[in-house]
Enzyme design. Structure first.
Site, mmCIF file in Angstrom:
data_model
loop_
_atom_site.group_PDB
_atom_site.id
_atom_site.type_symbol
_atom_site.label_atom_id
_atom_site.label_comp_id
_atom_site.label_asym_id
_atom_site.label_seq_id
_atom_site.Cartn_x
_atom_site.Cartn_y
_atom_site.Cartn_z
ATOM 1 C CD1 TRP A 97 -1.291 2.170 1.667
ATOM 2 C CD2 TRP A 97 -3.348 1.459 0.534
ATOM 3 N NE1 TRP A 97 -2.724 3.098 1.377
ATOM 4 C CE2 TRP A 97 -4.077 3.006 0.968
ATOM 5 C CE3 TRP A 97 -3.794 0.338 -0.824
ATOM 6 C CZ2 TRP A 97 -4.567 3.417 0.296
ATOM 7 C CZ3 TRP A 97 -4.660 0.816 -1.413
ATOM 8 C CH2 TRP A 97 -5.161 2.450 -0.591
ATOM 9 C CD GLN A 135 0.746 8.643 7.625
ATOM 10 O OE1 GLN A 135 -0.952 7.944 7.338
ATOM 11 N NE2 GLN A 135 1.809 7.878 7.823
ATOM 12 C CB SER A 173 -0.486 4.519 7.178
ATOM 13 O OG SER A 173 -1.027 5.788 8.019
ATOM 14 C CE LYS A 174 -4.744 7.960 9.657
ATOM 15 N NZ LYS A 174 -3.659 8.492 9.824
ATOM 16 C CG ASN A 175 -8.355 2.554 4.843
ATOM 17 O OD1 ASN A 175 -7.864 2.367 5.935
ATOM 18 N ND2 ASN A 175 -9.359 2.046 4.991
#
Ligand SMILES: *Cc1c(COP(=O)(O)O)cnc(C)c1O
Length: 408
Positions: free
Chosen positions: A22, A195, A197-199
Site C-alpha cells: 500500500w 497520509q 498509511s491511510k485507506n
C-alpha cells in the site's frame, strides 16, 4: 502446531513475501498526475482538481461542505479554530489515539483533557467524558479509531447539555457510517487524513467536512490566508494559514476516492473472514460488533491478547507475527503518558495560571499493553492470504510458552 518463524519455522506468509503493498498504483493514476503536470496548474488557486476532489469527497461522506488541506493534524487545528476554540479552553480527547488528536488543542493554546477509553472498543467512553467536563471545556474530539465509529448519539447529547463543540477525528474512518450517516457529518465538523498509511492516500493530505455553510466559510478562510469566498486576492479579512493542498494531491485523491468503495468491499470481506477464524480463539479477544456501525471504515484490525499482555509478552508476539510475514503493530503508547504532551500541557497550564488537569485512564493503559493490530493493507489480499494471516495469528497467540522462552 508448527514452529514459530521467529524460532526457525516456516513463515505462514512466505509464499506471498508479506502483506499486500500500500498504496497501489492503478490505471489512470499516471495520466491524472501527468495531466496536472502538463497543465501548468500545480496549485489549487489555478486548477480545478482540489476543488473537484473536495466536493466529491464531501458528497461521499454525505456532507454539504468539504475543504481539502495539507494533512490530518492541521485539519484538527483548523477545525478547532473554526469552532472558536483557543487560549485556555479545554478540549476532551481520548488517550488511545494518534498524537495529533491531543497535540492539535495544544497547538491552538487549548488544554487537552483525557477521557478514558472503553477497553472493549478502544473508543472514548462517554461516561469518562462526563467526568472530566469543567466550566472551561469547549469541545470534545471523539476518534473513530481503526474505522469504528464512536458513540456519537451520546457524545452529541453530552455536547448539547454542556454547549460543547464536537470535532470528529475521522482520520482512520473514510467511508465509515454510523446509523447510516457518514462520519464527519455527526458532529460540528469532521477531520480526515490522507497520509501514506491511510485507506485513501496521496502521501500526505487532509480534509475537513461540515454541514453548516458558515463553518465552511470559516474553514475556507482559515486555510486560505484569511481570504473569503468570492472576495479579492489581497482581501485578507481574517487571520489564516496557507494550508492548501496541491493539484497533484487533488488529482491523485480523486483517483483514490474512485477506488475506495471497491477497496472497502475487499477489506470488509477479509475482516469478516478474520473475525470468523479468530473469534473464540483462546487468549485472543475481539471487540463485540456495534449494531450502530452500519459501515466499518476498516483501517486497523484490532486484537487484544490479555494473557500475553499480562505476562509482558505482547511485544514478542508482534515480533513473532512480523517473522511470519504479518507486519502487525504494538499500537499506541497512551498520550496522557507522552512526554511532549505532558510538558506542553504543563507549560501551558502554568502560563495560564490554571491547574494541570488530572488524567486517570487505567483502561487506556491496559489496552496499550495487550493490544496488537494489523494495518489496513492486511485486509487487501485474497481469501488464501487472509486465511494464512489468520493461521499466523492463531499460531502466535497459541505459543505463549515459546514466546516466553524467546523473551527470556
Ligand atoms: C493519521 C491520524 C491523524 C493525523 O493525520 P496526518 O495526516 O498524519 O497529520 C490524526 N488522527 C488520527 C486518529 C490519525 O490516525
Amino acid at each position: 502446531m508448527s514452529a514459530l518463524a521467529l524460532n526457525g519455522g516456516e513463515a505462514e506468509l512466505a509464499r506471498w513475501g508479506g502483506l499486500p503493498h500500500w498504496p497501489r498504483v492503478r490505471e489512470g493514476d499516471e495520466e491524472a498526475l501527468l495531466g496536472v503536470l502538463r497543465s501548468g496548474n500545480w496549485g489549487s488557486t489555478a486548477g480545478d482538481q482540489v476543488a473537484r476532489f473536495q466536493q466529491e469527497f464531501a458528497a461521499y461522506q454525505g456532507a454539504d461542505e468539504g475543504i481539502a488541506l495539507v494533512n490530518g493534524t492541521l485539519a484538527i487545528v483548523a477545525a478547532l479554530r473554526a469552532c472558536g476554540v483557543g487560549l485556555g479552553d479545554e478540549v476532551i480527547v481520548p488517550p488511545y489515539t494518534f498524537i495529533a488528536t491531543a497535540a492539535a488543542p495544544l497547538l491552538v493554546g487549548a488544554v487537552p483533557v483525557f477521557a478514558d477509553v472503553d477497553p472493549d472498543s478502544h473508543l472514548m467512553d462517554p461516561e469518562a467524558v462526563r467526568s472530566v467536563i469543567t466550566p472551561r471545556t469547549r469541545a470534545i474530539i471523539p476518534v473513530h479509531l481503526g474505522g469504528r465509529a464512536a458513540d456519537m448519539d451520546t457524545f452529541r447529547q453530552i455536547a448539547a447539555e454542556h454547549d460543547l463543540r464536537v470535532i470528529e477525528d475521522c482520520a482512520q474512518a473514510v467511508g465509515a457510517r454510523y446509523k447510516g450517516a457518514g462520519v464527519g457529518t455527526l458532529g460540528d465538523v469532521g477531520t480526515f487524513s490522507f497520509q501514506s498509511s491511510k485507506n485513501m492516500s496521496a502521501g500526505e493530505g487532509g480534509a475537513v467536512v461540515a454541514n453548516s455553510s458558515s463553518m465552511g466559510e470559516r474553514l475556507y478562510s482559515l486555510i486560505n490566508v484569511g481570504r473569503v469566498r468570492g472576495g479579492g486576492w489581497y482581501e485578507h479579512r481574517n487571520l489564516g494559514y496557507n494550508l492548501r493542498m496541491t493539484e497533484f494531491q487533488g488529482a491523485l485523491l480523486r483517483r483514490q476516492l474512485h477506488h475506495h468503495p471497491g477497496d472497502q468491499e475487499v477489506r470488509e470481506r477479509n475482516a469478516l473472514i478474520l473475525d470468523e477464524e479468530l473469534r473464540g480463539v483462546d487468549g485472543l479477544y475481539l471487540s463485540a460488533p456495534d449494531p450502530n456501525l452500519t459501515s466499518h471504515g476498516r483501517h486497523l484490525y484490532l486484537m487484544r491478547v490479555p494473557e500475553l499482555g499480562r505476562k509482558g509478552l505482547r511485544d514478542t508476539a508482534v515480533d513473532a507475527l512480523k517473522a511470519e510475514g504479518v507486519e502487525a503493530s504494538t499500537g499506541y503508547v497512551p498520550l496522557h503518558r507522552n512526554r511532549a504532551i505532558l510538558d506542553g500541557t504543563r507549560a501551558l497550564a502554568k502560563s495560564l495560571g490554571q491547574e494541570l488537569p488530572a488524567s486517570h485512564c487505567p483502561m487506556a493503559e491496559l489496552v496499550s499493553r495487550d493490544t496488537m493490530w494489523l494495518p489496513q493493507q492486511a485486509l487487501l489480499g485474497d481469501d488464501e492470504l487472509t486465511h494464512a494471516i489468520a493461521r499466523a495469528v492463531r499460531k502466535v497467540v497459541g505459543a505463549a510458552a515459546e514466546l516466553d522462552a524467546i523473551a527470556k
